[in-house]
Design a protein around this motif. Sequence first.
Motif, PDB file in Angstrom:
ATOM      1  N   ASN A   1       0.773  -1.227  -0.089  1.00  0.00           N
ATOM      2  CA  ASN A   1      -0.143   0.128   0.077  1.00  0.00           C
ATOM      3  C   ASN A   1       0.763   1.122   0.053  1.00  0.00           C
ATOM      4  OD1 ASN A   1      -2.624  -1.234   0.485  1.00  0.00           O
ATOM      5  ND2 ASN A   1      -1.600  -2.122   2.046  1.00  0.00           N
ATOM      6  N   GLU A   2       0.256   2.360  -0.596  1.00  0.00           N
ATOM      7  CA  GLU A   2       1.205   3.489  -0.687  1.00  0.00           C
ATOM      8  C   GLU A   2       0.501   4.820  -0.394  1.00  0.00           C
ATOM      9  OE1 GLU A   2       3.296   4.099  -4.396  1.00  0.00           O
ATOM     10  OE2 GLU A   2       4.177   2.295  -4.384  1.00  0.00           O
ATOM     11  N   TYR A   3       1.053   5.487   0.399  1.00  0.00           N
ATOM     12  CA  TYR A   3       0.385   6.674   1.269  1.00  0.00           C
ATOM     13  C   TYR A   3       1.347   7.938   0.835  1.00  0.00           C
ATOM     14  CZ  TYR A   3      -2.435   3.216   3.340  1.00  0.00           C
ATOM     15  OH  TYR A   3      -3.279   1.981   3.459  1.00  0.00           O
ATOM     16  N   THR A   4       0.947   8.998   0.617  1.00  0.00           N
ATOM     17  CA  THR A   4       1.594  10.160   0.253  1.00  0.00           C
ATOM     18  C   THR A   4       1.051  11.376   1.244  1.00  0.00           C
ATOM     19  OG1 THR A   4       1.681   9.558  -2.206  1.00  0.00           O
ATOM     20  CG2 THR A   4       2.056  11.604  -1.535  1.00  0.00           C
TER      21      THR A   4
ATOM     22  N   GLU B   1      -2.889   5.704  -2.344  1.00  0.00           N
ATOM     23  CA  GLU B   1      -2.638   5.077  -3.536  1.00  0.00           C
ATOM     24  C   GLU B   1      -2.762   6.252  -4.740  1.00  0.00           C
ATOM     25  OE1 GLU B   1      -1.435   2.138  -4.172  1.00  0.00           O
ATOM     26  OE2 GLU B   1      -1.838   1.502  -2.076  1.00  0.00           O
TER      27      GLU B   1
ATOM     28  N   SER C   1       3.150  -1.178   4.054  1.00  0.00           N
ATOM     29  CA  SER C   1       3.002   0.052   3.555  1.00  0.00           C
ATOM     30  C   SER C   1       3.925   0.813   3.362  1.00  0.00           C
ATOM     31  CB  SER C   1       1.918   0.661   4.391  1.00  0.00           C
ATOM     32  OG  SER C   1       0.655   0.019   4.468  1.00  0.00           O
ATOM     33  N   LYS C   2       4.161   2.049   2.144  1.00  0.00           N
ATOM     34  CA  LYS C   2       5.102   3.025   2.247  1.00  0.00           C
ATOM     35  C   LYS C   2       4.350   4.153   2.500  1.00  0.00           C
ATOM     36  CE  LYS C   2       8.769   0.674  -0.529  1.00  0.00           C
ATOM     37  NZ  LYS C   2      10.013   0.935   0.397  1.00  0.00           N
TER      38      LYS C   2
ATOM     39  N   TYR D   1       5.361   8.151   1.585  1.00  0.00           N
ATOM     40  CA  TYR D   1       6.020   9.154   0.769  1.00  0.00           C
ATOM     41  C   TYR D   1       5.817  10.586   1.438  1.00  0.00           C
ATOM     42  CZ  TYR D   1       6.968   5.209  -2.046  1.00  0.00           C
ATOM     43  OH  TYR D   1       7.400   3.910  -2.551  1.00  0.00           O
TER      44      TYR D   1
ATOM     45  N   GLU E   1      10.864   8.628   2.895  1.00  0.00           N
ATOM     46  CA  GLU E   1      10.127   7.315   2.591  1.00  0.00           C
ATOM     47  C   GLU E   1      10.207   6.621   3.816  1.00  0.00           C
ATOM     48  OE1 GLU E   1      10.830   3.668  -0.065  1.00  0.00           O
ATOM     49  OE2 GLU E   1      11.126   5.505  -0.934  1.00  0.00           O
TER      50      GLU E   1
ATOM     51  N   SER F   1       8.703   2.790   5.700  1.00  0.00           N
ATOM     52  CA  SER F   1       7.950   1.357   5.266  1.00  0.00           C
ATOM     53  C   SER F   1       7.466   1.187   6.585  1.00  0.00           C
ATOM     54  CB  SER F   1       8.907   0.464   4.611  1.00  0.00           C
ATOM     55  OG  SER F   1       9.532   0.866   3.727  1.00  0.00           O
TER      56      SER F   1
END
Length: 66
Positions: A3-6, A21, A49-50, A52, A63, A65
Motif C-alpha cells: 500500500n502507498e500513502y503520500t 494510492e 505499506s510505504k 512518501y 520514505e 516503510s
Amino acid sequence: MMNEYTVAPNKDATGWLVKVEDVAPTEHYVDRDSAVEKAEEIAKEHSPSKVYILDKYHEVEEERSF
C-alpha cells in the motif's frame, strides 16, 4: 501488495494532504507533522505499506516503510 500513502502540501501550500494510492486526498491537515502522523497510523493498519513525504515541489523528501 504494498500500500502507498503520500503526504504532500496542497497546491497553495496552506495545508497538507494525505493521499491513499495517489487518489483523491483523504484528509486535509494544517501542518506537516499531523499529516505525517495520520499517514503513518493508516500505513501501520494496512501493512505492508510505504509512506512518501513530499516537499513543496512534490519531490520525495522521505520514505518510510511499515
